[in-house]
Design an enzyme around this catalytic site. Structure first.
Site, PDB file in Angstrom:
ATOM      1  N   TYR A  53      91.018  64.050  54.697  1.00  0.00           N
ATOM      2  CA  TYR A  53      90.170  64.473  53.585  1.00  0.00           C
ATOM      3  C   TYR A  53      90.570  63.738  52.308  1.00  0.00           C
ATOM      4  O   TYR A  53      91.738  63.532  52.018  1.00  0.00           O
ATOM      5  CB  TYR A  53      90.271  65.980  53.357  1.00  0.00           C
ATOM      6  CG  TYR A  53      89.627  66.822  54.438  1.00  0.00           C
ATOM      7  CD1 TYR A  53      88.865  66.250  55.459  1.00  0.00           C
ATOM      8  CD2 TYR A  53      89.781  68.199  54.446  1.00  0.00           C
ATOM      9  CE1 TYR A  53      88.283  67.028  56.443  1.00  0.00           C
ATOM     10  CE2 TYR A  53      89.201  68.993  55.426  1.00  0.00           C
ATOM     11  CZ  TYR A  53      88.453  68.399  56.423  1.00  0.00           C
ATOM     12  OH  TYR A  53      87.889  69.184  57.396  1.00  0.00           O
ATOM     13  N   LEU A 218      76.711  77.337  56.436  1.00  0.00           N
ATOM     14  CA  LEU A 218      75.373  77.308  55.832  1.00  0.00           C
ATOM     15  C   LEU A 218      74.563  76.110  56.326  1.00  0.00           C
ATOM     16  O   LEU A 218      73.488  75.818  55.800  1.00  0.00           O
ATOM     17  CB  LEU A 218      75.464  77.279  54.299  1.00  0.00           C
ATOM     18  CG  LEU A 218      76.238  78.416  53.638  1.00  0.00           C
ATOM     19  CD1 LEU A 218      76.062  78.356  52.125  1.00  0.00           C
ATOM     20  CD2 LEU A 218      75.814  79.772  54.179  1.00  0.00           C
ATOM     21  N   GLY A 225      69.323  79.212  51.028  1.00  0.00           N
ATOM     22  CA  GLY A 225      68.144  79.299  50.165  1.00  0.00           C
ATOM     23  C   GLY A 225      67.585  77.938  49.828  1.00  0.00           C
ATOM     24  O   GLY A 225      67.133  77.696  48.699  1.00  0.00           O
TER      25      GLY A 225
END
Length: 330
Positions: A53, A218, A225
């Site tokens: 990372y 998500l 959303g």
């Protein structure tokens, strides 16, 4: 915060895992430290990272940011269950590419763990995870290397990431033959919109006593959303979720999802996390907040109770494949 055992171990971990992949590339060091402080204050004790990372020329940068946070003291290291990963080639941060600088050979595992410990400014890693399957290294070699590190006190447990079910079985059968603990956790892609892990990965993890840690809960923002946000001022309509919504079938699903949650007065991202916490075998999803508001939203999801009626409706919108062999045999 709620806690659970990590798989079959005695280790207690929070039901949210703080993911740090954005630390460095998208979130600066001061902001990253503030997020870790806030997460720890909220009771999140499980921090996940990887040696690669930071990416590209900055591989290792995320571990360094965590290390400088630990160095501030205040019992930060003592309170954290620290997980990092090994597999990717670290040549970009450690010099020119050379053989044996990646994957899961005993040589690279030894080299990689020492480098991670230095960057993380700690003397041990709680959960050392194999970031990917290494098709060229036998598990007997891998477990021998891990056993040495356990005896040296440099790692406590081993976990996997992105393993298919049969590799989880193969790894733990090899460990059992030599009397070793084997894998205790598996990180896999799993969320409402991507449920293929239910076919074999999650059943294998449950059978062998691994805690399952879903990443991308998500689904790249799709379940947060995405359609509603696409109409907000300043939204570019780009990125992974925008690309996915270009598919009419996906857009129909996501629209039905958002409409359903509007009726219940619930936030899509919080429901996506809360749904994962209802699933069998799930320890806790990895959340990668970039702002305090995103962290607060994730924390609300832990307390969110989803009624059976809503769970049924979610299954209708995003039907899972079911377990194998039923998922593909009939």
């Amino acid at each position: 915060m709620k806690y659970t055992q990590l798989g079959r171990t005695g280790l207690k971990v929070s039901r949210l895992v703080l993911g740090t992949m954005n630390f460095g590339p998208m979130t600066g060091e001061p902001e990253s430290h503030a997020l870790m402080d806030a997460a720890l204050e909220a009771g999140i004790n499980y921090v996940d990272t990887a040696n690669v990372y930071g990416w590209g020329e900055n591989r290792g940068r995320t571990e360094e940011i965590i290390g400088t946070w630990f160095a501030q003291g205040g019992a930060r290291r003592d309170k954290v269950v620290l997980a990092t990963k090994v597999y990717g080639n670290m040549a970009a941060s450690e010099g020119p590419s050379w053989p044996n600088h990646d994957k899961l050979s005993a040589l690279n595992i030894r080299r990689a763990v020492e480098a991670s410990l230095t960057r993380l400014k700690t003397d041990h890693i709680d959960i050392y995870q194999f970031h990917h399957v290494d098709r060229n290294t036998p598990f007997e070699e891998i477990w021998q290397a891990i056993e040495v590190l356990v005896q040296q006190g440099k790692i406590l447990y081993a976990g996997s990431s992105n393993f298919p079910g049969w590799k989880i079985a193969q790894a733990n059968e090899a460990a059992a033959r030599s009397g070793r603990l084997g894998l205790v956790s598996e990180q896999c892609l799993y969320n409402l919109a991507e449920r293929r892990a239910e076919m074999e990965v999650i059943p294998a993890a449950e059978a062998y006593g691994l805690g399952v840690i879903p990443w991308s809960p998500l689904h790249g923002g799709l379940l947060g959303g995405a359609i509603r946000k696409s109409g907000e001022p300043g939204r570019s309509g780009e990125g992974r979720s925008a690309e996915a919504l270009a598919n009419s079938a996906v857009r129909t699903q996501v629209q039905a999802y958002e409409d359903l949650l509007d009726k219940h007065g619930l936030e899509p991202g919080e429901v996506a996390l809360a749904w994962l916490l209802t699933r069998p075998g799930i320890t806790g999803p990895i959340v990668g907040p970039r702002t305090p508001e995103q962290l607060a939203s994730a924390l609300r999801a832990v307390e969110l109770e989803l009624p059976e009626e809503l769970l049924t409706s979610l299954d209708e919108i995003f039907p899972g494949p079911g377990p194998s062999p039923e998922a593909f045999a009939w």
